[in-house]
Design a protein around this motif. Structure first.
Motif, mmCIF file in Angstrom:
data_model
loop_
_atom_site.group_PDB
_atom_site.id
_atom_site.type_symbol
_atom_site.label_atom_id
_atom_site.label_comp_id
_atom_site.label_asym_id
_atom_site.label_seq_id
_atom_site.Cartn_x
_atom_site.Cartn_y
_atom_site.Cartn_z
ATOM 1 N N ILE A 1 77.380 44.552 45.880
ATOM 2 C CA ILE A 1 77.856 43.846 47.072
ATOM 3 C C ILE A 1 77.729 42.341 46.894
ATOM 4 N N ASP A 2 76.541 41.880 46.526
ATOM 5 C CA ASP A 2 76.289 40.443 46.387
ATOM 6 C C ASP A 2 76.429 39.950 44.955
ATOM 7 N N HIS A 3 76.657 40.874 44.006
ATOM 8 C CA HIS A 3 76.784 40.524 42.582
ATOM 9 C C HIS A 3 75.553 39.763 42.099
ATOM 10 N N VAL A 4 74.402 40.387 42.290
ATOM 11 C CA VAL A 4 73.131 39.847 41.811
ATOM 12 C C VAL A 4 72.388 40.968 41.099
ATOM 13 N N ILE A 5 71.413 40.593 40.314
ATOM 14 C CA ILE A 5 70.547 41.578 39.666
ATOM 15 C C ILE A 5 69.167 41.521 40.308
ATOM 16 N N LEU A 6 68.550 42.683 40.414
ATOM 17 C CA LEU A 6 67.204 42.789 40.966
ATOM 18 C C LEU A 6 66.271 43.160 39.823
ATOM 19 N N VAL A 7 65.295 42.333 39.577
ATOM 20 C CA VAL A 7 64.377 42.507 38.456
ATOM 21 C C VAL A 7 62.988 42.727 39.012
ATOM 22 N N LYS A 8 62.308 43.743 38.497
ATOM 23 C CA LYS A 8 60.954 44.073 38.950
ATOM 24 C C LYS A 8 59.999 44.019 37.791
ATOM 25 N N GLY A 9 58.898 43.277 37.988
ATOM 26 C CA GLY A 9 57.845 43.244 36.997
ATOM 27 C C GLY A 9 56.956 44.459 37.086
ATOM 28 N N ASP A 10 55.796 44.393 36.449
ATOM 29 C CA ASP A 10 54.898 45.545 36.432
ATOM 30 C C ASP A 10 53.671 45.317 37.300
ATOM 31 N N THR A 11 53.049 44.153 37.220
ATOM 32 C CA THR A 11 51.762 43.954 37.882
ATOM 33 C C THR A 11 51.901 43.516 39.331
ATOM 34 N N ASN A 12 52.944 42.770 39.694
ATOM 35 C CA ASN A 12 53.060 42.299 41.067
ATOM 36 C C ASN A 12 53.902 43.265 41.881
ATOM 37 N N ASN A 13 53.958 43.004 43.169
ATOM 38 C CA ASN A 13 54.718 43.874 44.078
ATOM 39 C C ASN A 13 55.942 43.145 44.627
ATOM 40 N N LYS A 14 56.531 42.254 43.860
ATOM 41 C CA LYS A 14 57.680 41.488 44.293
ATOM 42 C C LYS A 14 58.903 41.829 43.441
ATOM 43 N N VAL A 15 60.055 41.826 44.096
ATOM 44 C CA VAL A 15 61.342 42.030 43.435
ATOM 45 C C VAL A 15 62.089 40.704 43.466
ATOM 46 N N ALA A 16 62.430 40.203 42.304
ATOM 47 C CA ALA A 16 63.148 38.936 42.201
ATOM 48 C C ALA A 16 64.648 39.206 42.142
ATOM 49 N N VAL A 17 65.401 38.451 42.915
ATOM 50 C CA VAL A 17 66.857 38.598 42.986
ATOM 51 C C VAL A 17 67.484 37.387 42.315
ATOM 52 N N TYR A 18 68.224 37.631 41.223
ATOM 53 C CA TYR A 18 68.841 36.552 40.454
ATOM 54 C C TYR A 18 70.364 36.684 40.509
ATOM 55 N N ARG A 19 71.025 35.559 40.359
ATOM 56 C CA ARG A 19 72.481 35.529 40.253
ATOM 57 C C ARG A 19 72.865 34.848 38.944
ATOM 58 N N TYR A 20 73.672 35.524 38.149
ATOM 59 C CA TYR A 20 74.200 34.935 36.919
ATOM 60 C C TYR A 20 75.714 35.068 36.841
ATOM 61 N N LEU A 21 76.311 35.819 37.787
ATOM 62 C CA LEU A 21 77.763 35.913 37.910
ATOM 63 C C LEU A 21 78.160 35.373 39.273
ATOM 64 N N ASN A 22 79.260 34.667 39.304
ATOM 65 C CA ASN A 22 79.748 34.105 40.562
ATOM 66 C C ASN A 22 81.219 34.456 40.728
ATOM 67 N N ARG A 23 81.636 34.560 41.966
ATOM 68 C CA ARG A 23 83.046 34.840 42.204
ATOM 69 C C ARG A 23 83.910 33.654 41.787
ATOM 70 N N ALA A 24 85.148 33.961 41.424
ATOM 71 C CA ALA A 24 86.082 32.894 41.053
ATOM 72 C C ALA A 24 86.302 31.943 42.219
ATOM 73 N N ASN A 25 86.733 30.749 41.884
ATOM 74 C CA ASN A 25 86.856 29.700 42.915
ATOM 75 C C ASN A 25 87.828 30.086 44.023
ATOM 76 N N TYR A 26 88.909 30.802 43.680
ATOM 77 C CA TYR A 26 89.883 31.118 44.717
ATOM 78 C C TYR A 26 89.393 32.207 45.671
ATOM 79 N N LEU A 27 88.249 32.866 45.341
ATOM 80 C CA LEU A 27 87.680 33.867 46.222
ATOM 81 C C LEU A 27 86.633 33.290 47.159
ATOM 82 N N LEU A 28 86.194 32.067 46.923
ATOM 83 C CA LEU A 28 85.135 31.469 47.730
ATOM 84 C C LEU A 28 85.712 30.802 48.973
#
Length: 490
Positions: free
Chosen positions: A463-490
């Protein structure tokens, strides 16, 4: 007297305007207060306070649908519109090229027709036809004589033995062929009128394929960002040392699990799962959770606990993934003593469809399938011991990825993105490796500190075109974006 005149006037006025003398006071159906605004089509009236509460409730229920419309439907339609515009621009050029080819083919056919007409020798054709007719006439005369003789013998024979003695000397095969030849009708020439449509069908070899349902091209919708951007970090307090994460494609929420529990990001309650593997849960295209419980059974719907696959025998499931392409379930399985492993494809009903265990040389493909996923081109990706094994839809080996020659690889969670890239969590280099669809390393997308214990789980949010990365020791989920929609879609 004046009051009587007033009542009579109001009665006559109401009759002229077709109004009733009674009026209804609008009251709130919940607090019984008078309402200022109302709708004639609603079944119940509510005051402003309860209208606001009802609005917030409906808005919360519709948040997933609205998010999906904004995040997927509208951009997809814009991308499809862009594709149609490009095709419209290309159509005139294609039609011109096709028309030139058609004109050239027509001139060539016209030239060949003239050459054939000039070189056509009518006298030669006449001689060949006359010769063919005489041969057929001679053959028919001989066949008639033989049949007449057979008929005469059958009539004049004194007994059946004499007739059978005559037919014994006939060549049976030759007699059968003679009868078949007589039943056949040979057409030497058939007059036929050639129309304009016949010529067009011969010349027109252009096939027009109109798709029934259009899907936007991913390369027109998404673009790679120059840097990785941390969008947010979300805590999941009820899960410790998480090892797997699954994103819900309907509302964007996710499920996180450790070796004992699984928890949804927007809810507090947890489910108990078994300590059998790592990638022990997945989410269907309809947003339903499927997981492996403590008894190795594969369960659908955490509230009703529908058993899809009952684990019996020596094979036990270790990881699971629901294919968004077909709805099938990919299950990584291993024996109890871990001497053999395989990946089994099940239908959504739980019926086994395919089993992948050996390559073309009957060598084992897997040792311990910890995570499994599927790419959009049908490739099956398995995170195994020190290797990422990738096979095609039929089970043929496409490639393997073992990391750098010096450091090796300790793969954990895997996922794919719409550009067919493969994301692999590596606990040895503490990073997320990005591979292309053919197994070439593109970049190390995310790098953790050397003394950290992550990353372990990774999932892509459609939906948001992001990746969710989870470590091992902490209880937090980091949400990263490395892909973006094309300019004509924004």
């Amino acid at each position: 007297m004046s009051s009587d005149k007033g009542e009579k006037w109001r009665y006559e006025a109401s009759n002229m305007l077709h109004l009733t003398t009674q009026c209804k006071i609008r009251q709130c159906s919940r607090c019984h207060e008078c309402v200022s605004y109302y709708c004639n089509t609603c079944t119940e009236d509510m005051c402003i306070r309860y209208i606001n509460q009802e609005y917030l409730t409906i808005r919360e229920k519709s948040r997933g649908i609205i998010s999906r419309i904004r995040g997927q439907k509208i951009p997809n339609n814009i991308a499809i519109k862009k594709e149609i515009e490009l095709e419209i621009e290309a159509v005139p050029k294609e039609v011109d090229v096709f028309g030139q080819g058609l004109y050239k083919s027509g001139r060539q056919m016209k030239g060949h027709t003239k050459n054939i007409a000039r070189s056509y020798n009518c006298e030669d054709v006449k001689r060949r036809l006359v010769s063919l007719f005489w041969k057929q006439k001679t053959k028919l005369i001989w066949q008639n004589k033989l049949l007449q003789k057979t008929e005469d013998i059958s009539v004049s024979a004194k007994n059946p033995v004499e007739f059978l003695r005559f037919t014994k000397h006939l060549q049976k095969r030759r007699f059968r062929i003679m009868i078949e030849d007589m039943l056949k009708l040979s057409f030497i020439y058939e007059e036929k009128t050639v129309t304009k449509n016949d010529v067009c069908r011969k010349l027109d070899t252009k096939e027009t394929n109109i798709p029934k349902k259009r899907h936007p091209q991913t390369n027109l919708m998404l673009e790679s960002m120059s840097t990785l951007w941390l969008k947010k970090s979300q805590s999941v307090p009820r899960v410790n040392r998480s090892v797997h994460i699954s994103c819900n494609p309907v509302d964007g929420h996710f499920w996180v699990s450790d070796h004992e529990h699984i928890c949804r990001s927007d809810k507090d309650h947890t489910l108990e799962i078994g300590r059998h593997g790592y990638g022990e849960h997945t989410v269907t295209g309809q947003g339903e959770l499927i997981y492996i419980d403590r008894n190795y059974d594969i369960i659908k719907d955490c509230t009703k606990r529908i058993v899809l696959i009952d684990a019996k025998g020596g094979w036990k499931p270790k990881c699971i993934y629901c294919s968004p392409l077909t709805g099938d379930l990919l299950v990584g399985m291993a024996t109890i003593n871990h001497t053999a492993a395989k990946v089994v494809r099940y239908l959504s009903s739980g019926v086994e469809k395919q089993s992948i265990q050996y390559d073309d040389r009957q060598q084992a493909l897997y040792t311990y399938p910890a995570y499994v996923t599927e790419n959009r081109n049908g490739d099956i990706i398995v995170s195994d011991n020190y290797v990422v094994m990738v096979t095609d839809y039929k089970g043929g080996v496409r490639f393997t990825y073992r990391g750098s020659p010096d450091q090796g690889l300790a793969p954990r969670g895997v996922c794919t993105d719409p550009l067919l890239n493969i994301l692999v969590c590596d606990c040895r280099s503490h990073g997320v490796h990005m591979l292309d669809k053919d197994g070439n390393l593109l970049t190390v997308l995310l790098q953790y500190a050397e003394n950290s214990a992550g990353p372990w789980g990774v999932s892509y949010n459609e939906i948001d075109h992001v990746i969710l990365v989870k470590g091992d020791t902490n209880n937090k989920v980091a949400v990263y974006r490395y892909l973006n929609r094309a300019n004509y879609l924004l």
